[in-house]
Design an enzyme around this catalytic site. Sequence first.
Site, PDB file in Angstrom:
ATOM      1  N   ARG A  41       0.764  -1.127  -0.011  1.00  0.00           N
ATOM      2  CA  ARG A  41      -0.123   0.094  -0.156  1.00  0.00           C
ATOM      3  C   ARG A  41       0.912   1.351   0.138  1.00  0.00           C
ATOM      4  O   ARG A  41       1.389   1.662   1.151  1.00  0.00           O
ATOM      5  CB  ARG A  41      -0.847  -0.050   1.079  1.00  0.00           C
ATOM      6  CG  ARG A  41      -1.911   1.088   1.208  1.00  0.00           C
ATOM      7  CD  ARG A  41      -2.936   1.089   2.656  1.00  0.00           C
ATOM      8  NE  ARG A  41      -3.862   2.308   2.637  1.00  0.00           N
ATOM      9  CZ  ARG A  41      -3.481   3.438   3.046  1.00  0.00           C
ATOM     10  NH1 ARG A  41      -2.315   3.752   3.501  1.00  0.00           N
ATOM     11  NH2 ARG A  41      -4.379   4.473   3.114  1.00  0.00           N
ATOM     12  N   SER A 113     -12.913  -3.530   0.344  1.00  0.00           N
ATOM     13  CA  SER A 113     -13.310  -2.549   1.763  1.00  0.00           C
ATOM     14  C   SER A 113     -14.773  -2.570   2.105  1.00  0.00           C
ATOM     15  O   SER A 113     -15.364  -1.932   1.075  1.00  0.00           O
ATOM     16  CB  SER A 113     -12.470  -1.288   1.893  1.00  0.00           C
ATOM     17  OG  SER A 113     -11.060  -1.491   1.968  1.00  0.00           O
ATOM     18  N   LYS A 142      -4.840   6.428   7.970  1.00  0.00           N
ATOM     19  CA  LYS A 142      -5.516   6.723   6.868  1.00  0.00           C
ATOM     20  C   LYS A 142      -6.240   7.987   7.227  1.00  0.00           C
ATOM     21  O   LYS A 142      -6.942   8.202   7.886  1.00  0.00           O
ATOM     22  CB  LYS A 142      -6.332   5.685   6.587  1.00  0.00           C
ATOM     23  CG  LYS A 142      -6.034   4.447   5.828  1.00  0.00           C
ATOM     24  CD  LYS A 142      -7.271   3.441   5.430  1.00  0.00           C
ATOM     25  CE  LYS A 142      -7.855   4.120   4.189  1.00  0.00           C
ATOM     26  NZ  LYS A 142      -8.920   3.309   3.553  1.00  0.00           N
TER      27      LYS A 142
END
Length: 212
Positions: A41, A113, A142
């Site tokens: 990521r 998600s 995040k």
Amino acid sequence: MNISEQLKVYFVMGSTNCINHDPEKTLAEAINGGITLFQYREKGEASLTDENRVYLGKKLRALCKRYSIPFIVNDDIELALELESDGVHLGQDDDAPLVAKKRIKNHMIIGLSTHTVEEAKLAVTAGADYIGVGPMFTTKTKTDAHEVVGPTLISHIRAAGLPDFPIVGIGGITIHNALEVYQSGANGIAVISSISHASSPREAAEAFNTLR
């Protein structure tokens, strides 16, 4: 090992998440500590772009392949194809699983998600292989994180007709609250900073492995 088992200790990381070691060393230690799945990521401020992102991805992909750890790419199907990844993880705003399946190889894993029971059901119908549910707890990783839903959402998803579908909890998970996520019905936990920020990623991964 099937996907439900592979979700057990799911390590998510990019270059910006590594504090004490470089990304390769961080991942190598985490693998030695027993992670069962890895997601590349590379996002956020100061993250790598273009060829640098691909270069790091290839090195991490090679490391995972050496130790037979499934390698997942976050959000970017083109990058997943270039790195010959084992799968891709998509958000609600990314390509739908059915669209993604037409663009990737059949053997690739698709994760999605989800943040509600309804999204979870739609993800299954759309062809996802597993769902990530969260945020479980408050997270700083995040900046665009959704409102905390807590482990109880996993229990609600299980009760809503998905008793066996592969689920991983994500968001703010630490060694102190991970057991709560497992007990809610999750097959595994997705962890970023609790492993990547640790002075010993190997010991951190080992600690999560002792919970189940």
